[in-house]
Each structure stands twice: as C-alpha cells, then as structure tokens.
Scaffold this motif. Structure first.
Motif, short mmCIF file in Angstrom:
data_model
loop_
_atom_site.label_atom_id
_atom_site.label_comp_id
_atom_site.label_asym_id
_atom_site.label_seq_id
_atom_site.Cartn_x
_atom_site.Cartn_y
_atom_site.Cartn_z
N GLU A 185 -18.81 -16.57 -68.05
CA GLU A 185 -19.62 -16.43 -66.84
C GLU A 185 -19.18 -15.21 -66.04
N VAL A 186 -19.06 -14.07 -66.68
CA VAL A 186 -18.69 -12.86 -65.95
C VAL A 186 -19.65 -11.75 -66.35
N ASN A 187 -19.96 -10.88 -65.44
CA ASN A 187 -20.84 -9.74 -65.70
C ASN A 187 -22.06 -10.14 -66.52
N ALA A 188 -22.81 -11.07 -66.02
CA ALA A 188 -24.02 -11.55 -66.69
C ALA A 188 -23.75 -11.92 -68.15
N LEU A 189 -23.04 -12.98 -68.32
CA LEU A 189 -22.77 -13.54 -69.64
C LEU A 189 -22.15 -12.56 -70.62
N LYS A 190 -21.15 -11.87 -70.15
CA LYS A 190 -20.41 -11.02 -71.06
C LYS A 190 -19.70 -11.94 -72.06
#
Lengths: 309, 621
Positions: free
Chosen positions: B274-279
């Motif tokens: 859940e970081v940088n749009a589903l990295k």
C-alpha cells in the motif's frame, strides 16, 4: 569522546607485519575503487577472519566494512547483495577462510553467479594462528612453523572456481600493485561472480613462497600473444573453461598471473530473481517501504482469502 | 460435541489427500477442525496417519483415541485397534491377514500389538483386532473396497491397478455417511483437489459407492457459518505472519518440519503493498548450501535494512550457533524461526518435541541479549511472527521464535478474522543520516543505538569487540562499556514489554498448570474440566526476557504447581525456577515424540493431584 561529535572517520592503524602482502592488496583495492569513481558509501567490503579479515578497518577510502566470521564472508556478502543489488560488494578472505572452513560457500557462490568480487589472500599459511598449513600449501612443503612437511595436497582455487561456475577468474600478485589494481577494476566491472586469487608472500610464516620465490616466477598472461580468456559465444564456454583450468595447473619455474577466464554471457542470480519479482532492481528488499504510520504496508487480503474453506 | 476421526495407511498412498478431502468436506459442513499428521521419516511405505478432530466449537488439539478409525489396509487396524471407541471401518477381505505378514510394521510395534491381543486370548489377525475393538463397544463396519474398485474400473474404463487408487477416497465417502453428513462437500473437494478429469470421475464415483454401502452412526447436521473460515497449518501461519510483518528476505536450508514455510514464501514472490499506488514489492527466498549460510545471509540482508529471517529445526539451529553470536555482537535484527522436533542429533525428524528451550536460550558462546518467544497455536504463531520481526528491530538483536512440529504440521479450521487486524510495524531506531560516516554503536542510556542501512552512510561491523564506530578495539574500558550497552538492551526490553503480553492465563484456581508451546491447545480443549477441579493454566510466551514479576505473583500461594511439558527435564519449569525462585510441585511430561493430547492433560493433572510427583505420558502411535 562521544562518537556523535566526531565528524570524520579515521582508518585504524594497521597491525599487519612489515612487508606483508596484504598492504599491496589493500592499496590496489583502494586505487581500484577510486579510479572507477565508485560512490564509497555504496561499496561494502566484507571480510572473514584471519589477517585479511581486518582489511576493511584499514581502508583509507570511506567505504562500509563488514568484518564477519571465519569462512562465512561470502554468505554475509550474498545476503547483503541480494537484499540490495545497488550496493557494490567486495569480499576479502584468506586462503584458509575461503578454501578451508568456507569452501562450501566458495563453491556455491559460483553456482549462483552473484555480481560480487571475491579476493582471496593466498599465502599458504594460517598466519594469525602462527603458520599452520593452509589449503593452498603444496604437499611436501615445510614452512618454518610446520613440524613436518605438509601432508595434504593443495587445492587449486582457480580450477575449483571455474568448475563451480565463477564467470571471472583471475590471479594476481600482491607485489605488483598496478597489475592487481587493473585486475580488480576489470573484476568490479564484470557482471557476475568474480574471483581474484592473490599470491601473497607471508614474510613471517611462509619462508618458502617468498617475494624472491614469486618475483622470478610470475609472468603475465596479458603479455602472451595467443592468450584469449574471454567467452564471446555460448559454444566457447567449455573450450575456454578447460583451457583456463589447464593453465591454472601451471606451477613451477613459471607461474601465470592475470585473467584466466571470463564469461559475460551467463545471467546473474539477480537476473534470475528479477524474472519472478517485478521491480527487483529498482525496488529491492532493502528499500521497500514496509511501514507507514507504524502500520504494515503489505496487503494481506488476497493471501488470506486463498486459505478460505 | 467433539469427534476424533483417524485414517491411516502406508506413506505415499494418499493418507494426506484423503485426510485433506475429509477435512474440507467437514469444514464445508460448518464444523471446526484440528488436524494432525503423524508420519515416519521415510519416503514411502511406513505407516502414517492423520487424526482430525471436528467440533461445533473451536478445537485446538487432538485426543489419544479415535471415535472413528478408518482403515483400507491391515497395518492401520493393527496400529490403532486399541484406540477405537465408536466405529471402525475396515476391509473384511483382509480379515485373515496376520501381523507377521505386514512387513512395514516395526518389530517393536508388531510385538507390542500382538501381545495386547494375546492377553485377551485373541490371535494377531485383522479379524481378531476388530473383535478386540468390538468387545470394547465399537461398531465394526466392513467396507467392500474390492467391489468399489471393480465397479470404478468398469464404469470409468480404467485398469484395476489404476482403480485401486480410489480406496482412500472411498474411505472418506464412508466416513461422511457414518457421521450422517451429506456427500456434496466431499464431491466439491474432489473436484478442487484433482486436475485430471479422469481422477475426478473415479474418485467421485468411489466416494458415492462407499457412501451408499455403509450405515449412519452419528446424525450430524450441516451448521451455519457466520463468517469466513480459513484452513491454516503452522508453517503457513508463520509465513503469512512474516509477510504481514514486512519480511523481505528469507534464507533456509531444507529441513523437516521447517522447509514448507520457506517454500510457501518462495511461491508468493510478488507482494502487493500500500505505498505509491500499489507499488509491488517482493520477498526473496534463498535456498542455501547449509544453515551456516542461512543465518549469515539473513544477517547480511538485515544490515541493508531489509527485514530478514531464517527458518530451521534443531540440527540446523545447532549449526547456526556461531552466526547467532555474530548477530548478537553486531546488534543485527534477525529472526530465527525454530520448529522443534525429536532430538538430540537427527532424533525423530518427523515427530514433535519441546526439548530445545534451554538450547535456544543459551545458544552461542558468550553473553548477549537473546529474545526468545514461544507460540502456543496457529493464531499465536501468525501474530508472533510479526512480533518477532518488531522485537528484532526495536532491540537490534536476534529473536528466536520457538514452535514445534506439532504446530508446523497440524492445521486448524478457524475464523479468518483471527488473522486480521492491525499489523503494527516498529522499526525502532532506524535512521537516515546526512553524514558520510556513521558511528553504528553509539552508547545510549537504553543500550539501543541509532541504526543505519548499509549504503546510507559508511558504517563498520565486526565480530571482534569494537568501539562506537564498529572498529576493533581491545581496550578494557571500551570492552566494559560496549558489553554493558549490549546487555542493557535486554533490560530495556524487560522494562518495555508488558509482562501480561508474555504470559497467557487461563481460568483461576488454587492449582496451577504451568506450560508453554503447543500444550496450550490441549489445555484449552479441557479448560472447563480443569476449572471444575480448581485448576488454572499459565502459558509462558516469552522466555527471554522472562516475565518474572508476573509469574511470581501468579504462582504465589498455589497449592500445587504442575509443570506440563513435552520434554524430560521440564525445561520451562527450570527456567521458571531460575527466574522466580519458585519450584514446581509436580511434573507431567511427555517425550515419546507425540504431542500431548487433551485427555492426557486431564489424566496427568488428576494423577499429579492424587500425589504422583512425576507423571510420564505416552499416548500416540
């Protein structure tokens, strides 16, 4: 003195014996890092136990040093490199370290072909424990600390490395710093597992393989007209590997140094990982933001749902 | 209501598959399950068995008897006839087979079981073993496996040798009928389990034929499930916990019963974050050349800032000793998941044990803070895997997470919500310095130094005693300073971690059972009975730092303190005495490689309270 007040790092005074081959290896390593313009912060020098183990502490270049356990430097280095492939990892180990207690890791590092450099400080003796025979001391040789001539045959590090899958295999000489430095630069530029076995007189405990012994025997493969150790086509792999192994057995009046074998066609372990894990090179384990505001960023929903019954 | 179902057979002939199919069918009918697999350290042919306890309430352990025994070959009858209580399903065409003809049976067991029959004036045959069970009130149900095989061969048009393989699924079909449950859950499970259409047809038919052949003994009804349930074995619970806890590097060398955890992680590969749009992230799993490499690779990875762990069992942990010491000296946050099995040496690789606690507490030479936690069940194992990763980074020291084969290879069917909630991540004093160099081992009041990732600033590490910069020094003042700084971290941990989090207390009473690890489940399953006798239970979850104040308080004034453990020395109780000064009054111990069952807890506690100072349990084939 509070460490936090100290602004600059000071290398540690070296406690190697005067005339030790380690000085040449250290110097060549520092020069290679500087001349290649590597960012010292991203260079990690990993070492094992023995005289060579202290090398990172003595470096004048502001690198990272990880001084590990006897025989295990390659294992630590593997974890460091795979968790963050952006780091440049150089391993220093003695012959007893890499080829005796750590021989298992030596072989398996070749199978993985990780993009690292292993520098073996090869002086034929366990110097830190006062001169017992190391795995590279030849049979029948009696160095001064040995009660009897050596009863074991020596291992051939270059041949073992080639047979294990190392894709860059070279031998250097600690007293030819320039030549060694150039080998190190080539090894650092090579993409894959590199070995440089460095012949290194031990002035204190090896009274057989001395500077005088090596000075009159070593010759450079680069100066041989017909020597071409680089694999350029997949079908050349076997032929070049076998030639290099043959060459590695040359020992006597003439001892070759230089590049024995290089194969740039083989994919690295990191390449193999990247086939399964997207973003591996850009977003490796070390750099992943696993936490945000004290909570995990890993999404577990789908994984948990696979366990539903 | 609690029913114990047991199926056996030679390793490699579908015992696990049939137990899984049975479990799925029963779980789909709305029942809770605890299932345990017992198997030899072998490839093929030795007797393995699977016990599944089903209930309308959550269930946490097995029992030492089988309400329903299911056999499709003679050895299962010979191994378990004396454990049957209600129903035995067997193959009547094998009635005349006698013990000496079952070559796979170990001579010690053959002799023991023959003697049991002989004492009753019976011969060592399948027929007489069934008689033995019937005389004790069990109902014998002969299932005509051969007719089912013949029918399947004909209808699906396969050779008899191929149709032979359906016997185990036929046994499951018969079991469902005996329970009174509908067959559709099984047919669905068969469709999910087999990829090949031919096998689906063969097994579905066999299940139906067997279902129609036998009577119902129980009349279980399908139950409604209020929320989703999951099927969770111990290895998977730990793997999932590690992922939730941010694990990104795991190294391992194959060993029973730990390897399945790493194999599961390796299969996961890419992780949604859940970081940088589903990295997307990824967990790296390295199969190493040995356990020396496994621990040291994990430590190397931890130095770069990745959350790292390794997973092993006793023999592997023995090899890791030196590496754990390095991690202690260099304050490396690394987690070692340790599944205990029968020991010493290779011991009993596929059996359970609790005899490695003191080894875990004292591993490697010298003194350094070791955090040691022990999980009691699958849900705890999941949350403890997250906890272990947090403790490792907060206190910058190796964390040993103890589990047993009994948890690794058993599974539960329980609410999915047990594994959901807030996954807290505590990275401790991880910093990003602006300087080129960083003194990694700064002396602080709590002993914990700011930590940087390799690559963020130049740092040094050494297994030799070192100064704040990580450089080697043997100066005596520095030695004392750094020694104390490291040890202080354990005191900090002891101060910061609530003791209530390190102990589970069940019930109240004048008598206390003190235990740890898997035995928690066996206690929970008989807690009402224990409570009726005035017996409470205390489960220690963290052995280092030990919750000594709370333990002293809990043990004060007890009329009896019963140490209940899966080892000879009562190691958990020894640690208790060392830490609290309180001695146990009684011991209930088991070390035959099998897990402590819930009825054994009752038996042990009753015998102890009647005055037996040391009770040794021995249930399980």
């Amino acid at each position: 003195m509070q460490a936090s007040e100290v602004k600059t790092h000071k290398p540690v005074w070296s406690d190697w014996c005067p005339g030790c081959g380690n000085f040449g290896i250290l110097r060549a390593e520092e020069l290679a890092i500087r001349e290649l313009g590597l960012d010292p912060k991203s260079v990690v020098v990993v070492s094992g136990i023995g005289c060579s183990g202290k090398l990172p502490h003595f470096m004048n270049v502001p690198i990272n040093g990880v001084h590990t356990l006897h025989g295990r430097a390659l294992a630590f280095a593997t974890g460091i490199k795979l968790a963050n492939p952006k780091l440049k990892v150089i391993v220093n180990a003695g012959d007893g370290d890499a080829l005796g207690i750590g021989m298992g890791h030596f072989v398996h590092a070749g199978r993985r072909n990780i993009d690292m450099v292993l520098i073996v400080h090869d002086n034929g003796v366990y110097a830190l424990t006062k001169g017992q025979a190391s795995p590279t001391l030849r049979k029948g040789i009696k160095t001064k600390s040995l009660p009897k001539p050596n009863v074991n045959e020596a291992v051939n590090p270059l041949a073992v490395a080639i047979a294990s899958g190392y894709t860059f295999v070279a031998r250097g000489y600690a007293y030819d710093v320039n030549h060694l430095k150039e080998l190190m630069k080539r090894a650092l530029n090579h993409r894959g597992m590199a070995l440089i076995d460095v012949l290194q007189p031990c002035p204190t405990y090896n009274d057989v393989n001395t500077k005088e012994f090596y000075d009159k025997r070593v010759y450079k493969l680069e100066e041989q007209k017909d020597w071409d150790p680089v694999v350029r086509k997949p079908e050349e792999v076997q032929e070049k590997a076998l030639k290099a192994i043959m060459k590695s057995f040359e020992w006597g009046e003439r001892i070759p140094i230089g590049l024995f074998y290089q194969n740039t066609l083989e994919e690295t372990y990191e390449d193999r990982i990247a086939k399964y894990i997207e973003n591996y090179f850009d977003y490796p384990p070390a750099l992943q933001e696993i936490e945000k505001d004290g909570k995990s960023t890993t999404l577990m929903d789908k994984l948990l749902k696979t366990r539903r019954i | 209501m609690r029913i114990s179902w047991l199926i056996g057979g030679p390793q490699g002939q579908g015992v696990d598959t049939s137990a899984n199919l049975f479990g799925q069918a029963v779980a789909k009918a709305g029942y809770y399950i605890f299932g345990n697999r017992e198997y030899y350290s072998n490839i093929k042919g030795r007797h393995s068995y699977f016990q599944t306890v089903l209930s309308d309430n959550p269930v946490h352990s097995v029992v030492s008897y089988a309400d329903i025994l299911v056999a499709f070959e003679p050895e299962t009858v010979f191994q378990h006839f004396d454990e049957v209580r209600k129903v035995v399903i067997y193959d009547p065409s094998q009635a005349s087979v006698s013990v000496p003809f079952v070559r796979s049976m170990e001579p010690e067991i053959a002799e023991e079981k023959s003697k049991l029959l002989e004492n009753e004036g019976l011969r060592p045959t399948v027929n007489d073993a069934i008689t033995y069970a019937v005389k004790r009130g069990a109902k014998a149900i002969g299932l005509d496996y051969d007719s089912i095989v013949v029918k399947v061969a004909e209808e699906v048009n396969v050779p008899r040798s191929v149709a032979e393989r359906v016997k185990n699924v036929a046994a499951v079909g018969a079991s469902l009928k005996v329970l009174g449950l509908p067959i559709d859950g099984l047919l669905e499970a068969v469709r999910n389990a087999f990829k090949n259409e031919l096998f689906i047809r063969m097994n579905s038919l066999a299940a139906k034929l067997a279902y129609d052949q036998v009577p119902s003994v129980y009349d279980l009804k399908p139950l409604e499930r209020k929320e989703p349930r999951v099927w969770m074995d111990g290895n998977t619970a730990v793997a999932l916990g590690k992922l939730a806890g941010g694990l990104r590097f795991q190294s391992y060398y194959p060993i029973t019963p730990a390897a399945d955890e790493s194999v599961y992680l390796e299969a996961v590969e890419t992780i949604e974050m859940e970081v940088n749009a589903l990295k997307k992230g990824g967990v790296i799993v390295v199969q190493t050349e040995d356990e020396l490499a496994a621990i040291n690779m994990a430590s190397g990875a931890a130095l770069t800032g990745a959350r790292a762990a390794t997973s092993t069992s006793g023999p592997g942990f023995s090899l890791m000793a030196e590496g754990i010491g390095w991690a202690g000296m260099n304050e490396v946050p690394v987690v070692i998941t340790y599944y205990m099995r029968g020991a010493p040496s290779t011991g009993q690789p596929t059996r359970t044990g609790q005899a490695d606690l003191k080894f875990a507490l004292n591993v490697s030479h010298g003194e350094f803070p070791r955090i040691v936690i022990a999980s009691g069940d699958h849900v705890e194992a999941f949350w403890d895997a997250i906890w272990a990763l947090n403790l490792a980074e907060r206190y910058q020291t190796p964390v040993i997470h103890l589990l047993e084969k009994a948890i690794a290879n058993s599974y539960v069917v329980t609410e999915e919500s047990n594994f959901r909630g807030e996954y807290v991540i505590d990275r401790g004093k991880l910093v990003r310095p602006e300087t080129d160099y960083f003194p990694r081992f700064q002396v602080t009041e709590d002993g914990i130094s700011p930590r940087v990732r390799l690559g963020d600033a130049g740092v040094f590490y050494s297994g030799d005693e070192h100064n704040e910069w990580g450089h080697i020094t043997e100066a005596s003042t520095n030695r004392r300073t750094m020694y104390e700084k490291r040890m202080r971290k354990l005191e900090t941990a002891d101060r910061e971690i609530p003791e209530e989090k390190r102990v589970n207390v069940f019930g109240e009473g004048d008598y206390a059972v003190v235990t740890w690890g898997f035995t928690k489940g066996a206690i929970l399953d008989v807690l009402d009975e224990l409570q009726a006798m005035g017996v409470m239970a205390i489960q220690v979850r963290m052995f280092s730092p030990y919750p000594r104040n709370l333990m002293r308080k809990l043990l004060q004034g007890k009329k009896a303190i019963i140490a209940l453990e899966g080892n000879y020395q009562a190691q958990g109780a020894e640690v208790m005495t060392e830490q609290t000064g309180v001695f146990p009054t009684h011991y209930v111990l088991k070390y035959n490689g099998r897990l402590i069952t819930s009825d054994e807890v009752m038996e042990g506690v009753k015998r102890a309270l009647k005055g037996e100072r040391r009770v040794v349990l021995s249930a399980g084939q």
